[in-house]
Write a protein that holds these residues in place. Sequence first.
Motif, PDB file in Angstrom:
ATOM      1  N   UNK A  52      -6.836 113.892 -95.783  1.00  0.00           N
ATOM      2  CA  UNK A  52      -6.340 114.289 -97.169  1.00  0.00           C
ATOM      3  C   UNK A  52      -5.047 114.449 -97.529  1.00  0.00           C
ATOM      4  N   UNK A  53      -4.093 113.555 -96.964  1.00  0.00           N
ATOM      5  CA  UNK A  53      -2.595 113.370 -97.292  1.00  0.00           C
ATOM      6  C   UNK A  53      -1.937 114.697 -96.539  1.00  0.00           C
ATOM      7  N   UNK A  54      -2.608 115.340 -95.533  1.00  0.00           N
ATOM      8  CA  UNK A  54      -1.761 116.355 -94.824  1.00  0.00           C
ATOM      9  C   UNK A  54      -0.924 115.601 -93.815  1.00  0.00           C
ATOM     10  N   UNK A  55       0.302 115.891 -93.768  1.00  0.00           N
ATOM     11  CA  UNK A  55       1.124 115.119 -92.647  1.00  0.00           C
ATOM     12  C   UNK A  55       0.716 115.803 -91.083  1.00  0.00           C
ATOM     13  N   UNK A  56       0.348 114.921 -90.520  1.00  0.00           N
ATOM     14  CA  UNK A  56      -0.037 115.254 -89.132  1.00  0.00           C
ATOM     15  C   UNK A  56       1.021 115.718 -88.114  1.00  0.00           C
ATOM     16  N   UNK A  60      -4.088 104.642 -97.621  1.00  0.00           N
ATOM     17  CA  UNK A  60      -4.124 105.365 -98.949  1.00  0.00           C
ATOM     18  C   UNK A  60      -2.679 105.857 -98.927  1.00  0.00           C
ATOM     19  N   UNK A  61      -2.115 105.399 -99.978  1.00  0.00           N
ATOM     20  CA  UNK A  61      -0.541 105.785-100.191  1.00  0.00           C
ATOM     21  C   UNK A  61      -0.516 107.251-100.684  1.00  0.00           C
ATOM     22  N   UNK A 112       1.063 109.123 -95.876  1.00  0.00           N
ATOM     23  CA  UNK A 112       0.066 108.103 -96.009  1.00  0.00           C
ATOM     24  C   UNK A 112      -1.172 108.392 -95.145  1.00  0.00           C
ATOM     25  N   UNK A 113      -2.288 108.128 -95.664  1.00  0.00           N
ATOM     26  CA  UNK A 113      -3.707 108.403 -94.920  1.00  0.00           C
ATOM     27  C   UNK A 113      -4.225 106.952 -94.298  1.00  0.00           C
ATOM     28  N   UNK A 114      -4.798 107.206 -93.266  1.00  0.00           N
ATOM     29  CA  UNK A 114      -5.287 106.193 -92.635  1.00  0.00           C
ATOM     30  C   UNK A 114      -6.955 106.746 -92.136  1.00  0.00           C
ATOM     31  N   UNK A 115      -8.018 106.181 -92.748  1.00  0.00           N
ATOM     32  CA  UNK A 115      -9.249 106.636 -92.465  1.00  0.00           C
ATOM     33  C   UNK A 115     -10.176 105.148 -92.106  1.00  0.00           C
ATOM     34  N   UNK A 116     -10.484 105.117 -90.868  1.00  0.00           N
ATOM     35  CA  UNK A 116     -11.174 103.916 -90.271  1.00  0.00           C
ATOM     36  C   UNK A 116     -12.432 104.417 -89.832  1.00  0.00           C
TER      37      UNK A 116
END
Length: 284
Positions: free
Chosen positions: A261-265, A211-212, A225-229
Amino acid sequence: MKTLTFTRTAGLLVLAASWNAHAADWSDTSLSYRYGSKFAEPYNSSDIVKHVLNFSHVSGYKYGKNFFSVDYLISDKHDPSAAGATTGAHEAYAVYRHTIDLGKISGANLAFGPVRGVGVTAGFDINSKTDAGYNSKKRMLVLGPTLMFDVPGFLDVSLLALHESNAPYNGFTQTATARYRYDTHAMLTAAWGIPFTLGVPLSFDGYANYIGTKGRNEFGGPTAVEINVDMQVMYDLSAAVGAAKNTFRAGIEYQYWKNKFGNPARTVPGATARTPMVRAEYHF
């Protein structure tokens, strides 16, 4: 005007799906349960235990297919239901997708290479959560093209535009935020269910989302950028209990969710989750 057109188009496709639902050629409905002790939430550095109940329905008709799923997530006290509470938060999260097969509508053969069909997918996500810090009320419409691959089971890959908003309430500060719309952004997503055997009937199921960024969040901060696998290996134990194929399934699941949720880790604790789970399903 572009946002209005996007909303109307997605809405019309979803409405069309509801009109066709009664004419399903096939369907599968399931109830499932999963459990994990390594869930994470942004701005929370604790590992969270969650019990997740799910209802899902997928069906196909002459020109496409529908998918609907609702998760009910029950957290332990490390994701509190309110400021100072010793009970955990509850969340309901619903997803609906409808894919129209353009080849079936037009009568044309749109297959090429490993792709058996081309479609358009529309739908929505909606949630409600009672927790101390955010109390999410997400609303999201999705729309975009889908490639359907020629594999055992299914593999669908879509490029979707996301029109998302939220209206959180902070229980610690008792501050309500007016509904805020993020920038329309893109998601590359895949969903699959691939049967295989290793002496027993198994399947490899799951989804993956890239997700951009969606512009500034509702508090003026940056998004990432969000990555969900989410992947599962499931064993069909139906024959062992004298039931029809794929009635009872059990297995293991793993979710990797970076920049949740787009929060920068890099700046937000709890924004990346690595969650092993056990899962059981009943299909009817």
